[in-house]
Scaffold this motif. Structure first.
Motif, PDB file in Angstrom:
ATOM      1  N   SER A  59       0.813  -1.200   0.000  1.00 13.11           N
ATOM      2  CA  SER A  59       0.000   0.000   0.000  1.00 13.11           C
ATOM      3  C   SER A  59       0.855   1.262   0.000  1.00 13.11           C
ATOM      4  CB  SER A  59      -0.885  -0.005   1.257  1.00 13.11           C
ATOM      5  OG  SER A  59      -1.655   1.157   1.337  1.00 13.11           O
ATOM      6  N   GLY A  60       0.314   2.269  -0.622  1.00 14.00           N
ATOM      7  CA  GLY A  60       0.872   3.613  -0.526  1.00 14.00           C
ATOM      8  C   GLY A  60      -0.144   4.434   0.250  1.00 14.00           C
ATOM      9  N   SER A  61      -0.025   4.397   1.558  1.00 15.85           N
ATOM     10  CA  SER A  61      -1.087   4.881   2.449  1.00 15.85           C
ATOM     11  C   SER A  61      -1.405   6.361   2.327  1.00 15.85           C
ATOM     12  CB  SER A  61      -0.734   4.573   3.900  1.00 15.85           C
ATOM     13  OG  SER A  61       0.438   5.274   4.275  1.00 15.85           O
ATOM     14  N   ALA A  82       2.695  -3.881   3.892  1.00 10.52           N
ATOM     15  CA  ALA A  82       3.966  -3.280   3.502  1.00 10.52           C
ATOM     16  C   ALA A  82       3.614  -1.919   2.923  1.00 10.52           C
ATOM     17  CB  ALA A  82       4.685  -4.154   2.485  1.00 10.52           C
ATOM     18  N   ASP A  83       3.832  -0.899   3.706  1.00 12.68           N
ATOM     19  CA  ASP A  83       3.430   0.453   3.320  1.00 12.68           C
ATOM     20  C   ASP A  83       4.616   1.208   2.732  1.00 12.68           C
ATOM     21  OD1 ASP A  83       1.741   2.634   3.024  1.00 12.68           O
ATOM     22  OD2 ASP A  83       2.042   3.339   5.072  1.00 12.68           O
ATOM     23  N   PHE A  84       4.288   2.041   1.746  1.00 15.12           N
ATOM     24  CA  PHE A  84       5.286   2.864   1.083  1.00 15.12           C
ATOM     25  C   PHE A  84       4.780   4.303   1.020  1.00 15.12           C
ATOM     26  CE2 PHE A  84       6.212  -1.412  -0.143  1.00 15.12           C
ATOM     27  CZ  PHE A  84       7.590  -1.470  -0.225  1.00 15.12           C
ATOM     28  N   LYS A  87       6.888   9.113   7.150  1.00 13.27           N
ATOM     29  CA  LYS A  87       8.087   8.321   6.861  1.00 13.27           C
ATOM     30  C   LYS A  87       8.251   7.200   7.884  1.00 13.27           C
ATOM     31  CE  LYS A  87      12.992   8.790   5.967  1.00 13.27           C
ATOM     32  NZ  LYS A  87      14.125   9.704   5.899  1.00 13.27           N
ATOM     33  N   LEU A  88       8.570   6.024   7.368  1.00 12.79           N
ATOM     34  CA  LEU A  88       8.815   4.861   8.221  1.00 12.79           C
ATOM     35  C   LEU A  88      10.272   4.854   8.668  1.00 12.79           C
ATOM     36  CD1 LEU A  88       6.979   2.215   6.010  1.00 12.79           C
ATOM     37  CD2 LEU A  88       6.054   3.442   7.977  1.00 12.79           C
ATOM     38  N   SER A  89      10.561   4.053   9.658  1.00 13.21           N
ATOM     39  CA  SER A  89      11.949   3.915  10.092  1.00 13.21           C
ATOM     40  C   SER A  89      12.768   3.305   8.956  1.00 13.21           C
ATOM     41  CB  SER A  89      12.031   3.012  11.326  1.00 13.21           C
ATOM     42  OG  SER A  89      11.723   1.670  10.967  1.00 13.21           O
TER      43      SER A  89
END
Length: 145
Positions: free
Chosen positions: A42-44, A76-78, A85-87
């Protein structure tokens, strides 16, 4: 009355299926609980079909109840916005999952995977599938296994 409704909703949401971010622990849980893994790319914060699929299917009570019984959910988010922003570690993990399961970079892209990591079914995109139809597709596959 509103207070009681809010408490009931809060209580019910506490039993909602949680989306995991670690595929290895999801595989372990799926093996122990005899469930399938539903992996969603996903692109949340930028992918409108991803957002709609999450809202129209994955967040419904019907799907949540089904998932509690039969699935281990992994997202799995992008995200693109810096505030989301994810870690670095999570980004690396998601990129490794994409390399293995979504090398073409499709969004949304959802996979039904057995506990050994074998892909059983893939859904490319979101075509206004109802929760009932999505569940029926999963049941058709898992009941035949």
């Amino acid at each position: 009355m509103k207070m009681i409704s809010a408490l009931v909703i809060s209580f019910l949401l506490s039993f909602a299926s949680e989306w995991k971010t670690d595929f290895a622990s999801a595989k372990q849980e799926a093996t122990q609980s005899h469930k399938y893994i539903l992996l969603n790319f996903s692109g949340s914060d930028w992918c409108v079909p991803c957002i709609r699929m999450k809202k129209d299917v994955f967040e419904t009570n019907l799907f949540q109840n089904f998932a509690n019984e039969k699935l281990v959910l992994v997202r799995a988010d992008f995200p693109r916005l810096s505030k989301n922003k994810l870690s670095a570690q999570q980004t690396e993990h998601n990129e490794a999952l994409a390399e293995k399961y979504n090398p073409e970079g499709k969004f949304p892209f959802t996979l039904l995977i057995d506990s050994n990591g074998k892909v059983i079914k893939a859904w490319d995109g979101y075509t206004n599938t109802s929760p009932e139809d999505f569940i029926a597709q999963i049941n058709k596959i898992t009941n035949a296994q």
